[in-house]
Design a protein around this motif. Structure first.
Motif, PDB file in Angstrom:
ATOM      1  N   ARG A 271      65.100 107.974  39.548  1.00  0.00           N
ATOM      2  CA  ARG A 271      66.424 107.937  39.280  1.00  0.00           C
ATOM      3  C   ARG A 271      66.981 109.321  38.642  1.00  0.00           C
ATOM      4  NH1 ARG A 271      65.226 102.612  38.192  1.00  0.00           N
ATOM      5  NH2 ARG A 271      65.220 102.687  36.138  1.00  0.00           N
ATOM      6  N   MET A 272      66.060 109.715  37.735  1.00  0.00           N
ATOM      7  CA  MET A 272      66.534 111.032  37.038  1.00  0.00           C
ATOM      8  C   MET A 272      66.088 112.306  38.215  1.00  0.00           C
ATOM      9  SD  MET A 272      64.727 110.938  33.416  1.00  0.00           S
ATOM     10  CE  MET A 272      64.955 112.543  32.946  1.00  0.00           C
ATOM     11  N   ASP A 273      65.392 112.182  39.207  1.00  0.00           N
ATOM     12  CA  ASP A 273      65.143 113.158  40.133  1.00  0.00           C
ATOM     13  C   ASP A 273      66.588 113.102  41.163  1.00  0.00           C
ATOM     14  OD1 ASP A 273      62.974 114.123  39.137  1.00  0.00           O
ATOM     15  OD2 ASP A 273      61.461 113.022  40.471  1.00  0.00           O
ATOM     16  N   HIS A 274      67.254 112.070  41.233  1.00  0.00           N
ATOM     17  CA  HIS A 274      68.252 111.765  42.315  1.00  0.00           C
ATOM     18  C   HIS A 274      69.499 111.403  41.319  1.00  0.00           C
ATOM     19  CE1 HIS A 274      64.718 111.442  44.801  1.00  0.00           C
ATOM     20  NE2 HIS A 274      65.398 111.957  45.620  1.00  0.00           N
ATOM     21  N   ARG A 275      69.692 111.893  39.938  1.00  0.00           N
ATOM     22  CA  ARG A 275      70.600 111.489  39.291  1.00  0.00           C
ATOM     23  C   ARG A 275      72.099 111.664  40.008  1.00  0.00           C
ATOM     24  NH1 ARG A 275      71.460 111.647  33.455  1.00  0.00           N
ATOM     25  NH2 ARG A 275      69.292 112.813  33.175  1.00  0.00           N
ATOM     26  N   GLU A 276      72.214 112.690  40.574  1.00  0.00           N
ATOM     27  CA  GLU A 276      73.656 112.814  41.140  1.00  0.00           C
ATOM     28  C   GLU A 276      73.995 111.860  42.256  1.00  0.00           C
ATOM     29  OE1 GLU A 276      76.026 114.632  39.647  1.00  0.00           O
ATOM     30  OE2 GLU A 276      74.738 115.028  38.265  1.00  0.00           O
ATOM     31  N   ALA A 277      72.940 111.707  43.158  1.00  0.00           N
ATOM     32  CA  ALA A 277      73.155 110.522  44.290  1.00  0.00           C
ATOM     33  C   ALA A 277      73.347 109.295  43.612  1.00  0.00           C
ATOM     34  CB  ALA A 277      71.997 110.732  45.121  1.00  0.00           C
ATOM     35  N   LEU A 278      72.745 109.016  42.610  1.00  0.00           N
ATOM     36  CA  LEU A 278      73.007 107.588  42.064  1.00  0.00           C
ATOM     37  C   LEU A 278      74.382 107.723  41.530  1.00  0.00           C
ATOM     38  CD1 LEU A 278      71.935 104.906  41.279  1.00  0.00           C
ATOM     39  CD2 LEU A 278      71.028 106.008  39.262  1.00  0.00           C
ATOM     40  N   ARG A 279      74.796 108.824  40.596  1.00  0.00           N
ATOM     41  CA  ARG A 279      76.176 108.693  40.040  1.00  0.00           C
ATOM     42  C   ARG A 279      77.113 108.657  41.375  1.00  0.00           C
ATOM     43  NH1 ARG A 279      78.494 110.767  35.540  1.00  0.00           N
ATOM     44  NH2 ARG A 279      80.772 112.024  35.860  1.00  0.00           N
ATOM     45  N   ASP A 280      76.952 109.020  42.482  1.00  0.00           N
ATOM     46  CA  ASP A 280      78.076 108.907  43.480  1.00  0.00           C
ATOM     47  C   ASP A 280      77.957 107.489  43.911  1.00  0.00           C
ATOM     48  OD1 ASP A 280      78.474 111.677  43.399  1.00  0.00           O
ATOM     49  OD2 ASP A 280      76.922 112.307  44.975  1.00  0.00           O
ATOM     50  N   GLU A 281      76.752 106.764  43.910  1.00  0.00           N
ATOM     51  CA  GLU A 281      77.158 105.284  44.274  1.00  0.00           C
ATOM     52  C   GLU A 281      77.721 104.484  43.351  1.00  0.00           C
ATOM     53  OE1 GLU A 281      75.828 103.790  46.899  1.00  0.00           O
ATOM     54  OE2 GLU A 281      74.557 105.372  47.890  1.00  0.00           O
ATOM     55  N   LEU A 282      77.431 104.795  41.936  1.00  0.00           N
ATOM     56  CA  LEU A 282      78.088 104.127  40.861  1.00  0.00           C
ATOM     57  C   LEU A 282      79.522 104.392  40.666  1.00  0.00           C
ATOM     58  CD1 LEU A 282      75.147 104.263  38.138  1.00  0.00           C
ATOM     59  CD2 LEU A 282      75.636 102.422  39.973  1.00  0.00           C
TER      60      LEU A 282
END
Length: 395
Positions: A271-282
């Motif tokens: 999740r830290m490696d893909h922080r921005e992608a996760l942020r876009d989902e949330l």
């Protein structure tokens, strides 16, 4: 009876750090004599007195000109009889008046003498002036604050000042305890710089171990994701999913079980490696709620979260602030008005302190004559001090 009601403290400080220290002592029962120059504490006039008010409850104000013979004799008498002295003059200034630690201890050998300064009494920076935002800069704190693509920024609250004052009060109480058990008086050297460095401790340790510098990360937290500031329907919220269990709860609250199956988000490291992608989902999920609604849902589910509030929110709307009695009535002596102030941040089960300030902040020189009377000066002598501009009174 209060814990420190047998102590007399001579307060030779101005600004914030020193007054924070002496207010804590005063609220625990010490008699604090605030010695002010003819112009008064330099922070009395800042923000219409609203920067002076919160840190000067429980004190008596003596306004005196130490550059006059009469004024100096009064202050000398006070420090020679004091249990505790707290001062924030630049190193070397009080030596001119024989009010430095070495001079005072020849007349008051058991005194506890706390010198509070920007950079301490030793070292190459000792003569430099030090103010909270400047200390944030040189301590490394400012370099960690803000966004990576923008200049460093200061923290708007005077955290280093307040922290230094609280540390000074703690050190003084330790010295009092030591003296009460048969030890000697002592000189305490505390500085804003040293306190700020101590607060950078885990960044220092991490740099030593890894060689990595902390980066300015804006609203992002460290060590996990999601961990940071997110928009909501009416503002912003901080969400910190610090463990796998917390992340699962977050996804459950949002009815986004699919995020638990997504390969990019399987572990904290993923999740830290893909922080921005996760942020876009949330973000689309978070913006379906107001900050207060989302905060309650996440907290009820065991996910750390905090709605970003303004000072207005704290003063007018926060039920927990009210329940904890964290905002109390006070008085601004510079504008002669009743005001609100934050209370002391601790509660006792006994009657040591009830959260209300013991007395309002004093006007400049409000207790001058009273203090001189307590020193056994006659009315005629006090009048002569006034005539010679050695002392000043608000009356």
């Amino acid at each position: 009876m209060k814990p420190l009601d047998d102590l007399t403290v001579v307060d030779l400080t101005q600004s914030i750090a020193g007054p924070v220290c002496t207010q804590l002592l005063a609220e625990m029962g010490a008699t604090v004599l605030k010695v002010e120059p003819p112009s008064g504490d330099s922070f009395r006039n800042l923000m219409n007195g609203n920067m002076f008010t919160p840190f000067n409850h429980g004190k008596q104000s003596l306004c005196v000109d130490m550059k006059t013979d009469g004024g100096l004799s009064i202050v000398t008498e006070l420090v020679d009889e004091a249990d505790v002295i707290v001062e924030s003059f630049r190193p070397g200034v009080l030596e001119k008046y024989d009010l430095d630690y070495e001079s005072v201890t020849t007349r008051n050998e058991d005194v506890i003498y706390c010198s509070l300064s920007g950079f301490g009494r030793t070292g190459p920076y000792q003569s430099y002036p030090g103010y909270d935002p400047c200390i944030q800069a040189v301590s490394g704190l400012m370099a960690t604050t803000g966004y990576s693509d923008r200049p460093p920024v200061r923290i708007r609250a005077s955290l280093i000042d307040c922290g230094t004052g609280a540390n000074a009060a703690f050190a003084i109480l330790a010295a009092v305890r030591h003296r009460d058990r048969g030890g000697d008086g002592t000189h305490i050297d505390i500085s804003l710089f040293d306190v700020a460095i101590s607060w950078m401790s885990y960044w220092i340790t991490n740099y030593d171990q890894s060689g990595s510098l902390p980066e300015r990360a804006g609203g992002k937290g460290i060590g996990s994701a999601p961990n940071g500031v997110f928009p909501t329907a009416d503002g912003h919220i901080y969400v910190a999913a610090l463990s796998e269990a917390m992340y699962e709860r977050l996804c459950t609250v949002l009815d986004r079980g699919d995020l638990l199956e997504e390969d990019r988000f399987q572990t904290i490291d993923d999740r830290m490696d893909h922080r921005e992608a996760l942020r876009d989902e949330l973000i689309p999920e978070f913006t379906e709620f107001t900050s207060a609604e989302l905060e309650r849902k996440l907290l009820d589910a065991g996910v750390p979260a905090g709605a970003v509030q303004t000072v207005r929110d704290l003063v007018e709307n926060d039920e927990h602030v009210e329940a904890r009695s964290m905002i109390v009535d006070s008085y601004n002596p510079e504008v002669d008005e009743q005001v609100l102030a934050a209370s002391l941040p601790f509660r006792f089960s006994s009657n040591i302190h009830d959260g209300q300030f013991s007395s309002r902040p004093p006007k400049k020189g409000e207790h001058t004559d009273h203090i001189l009377e307590a020193l056994s000066y006659s009315d005629d002598e006090i009048e002569r001090f006034h005539e010679r501009d050695a002392v000043f009174s608000s009356s």
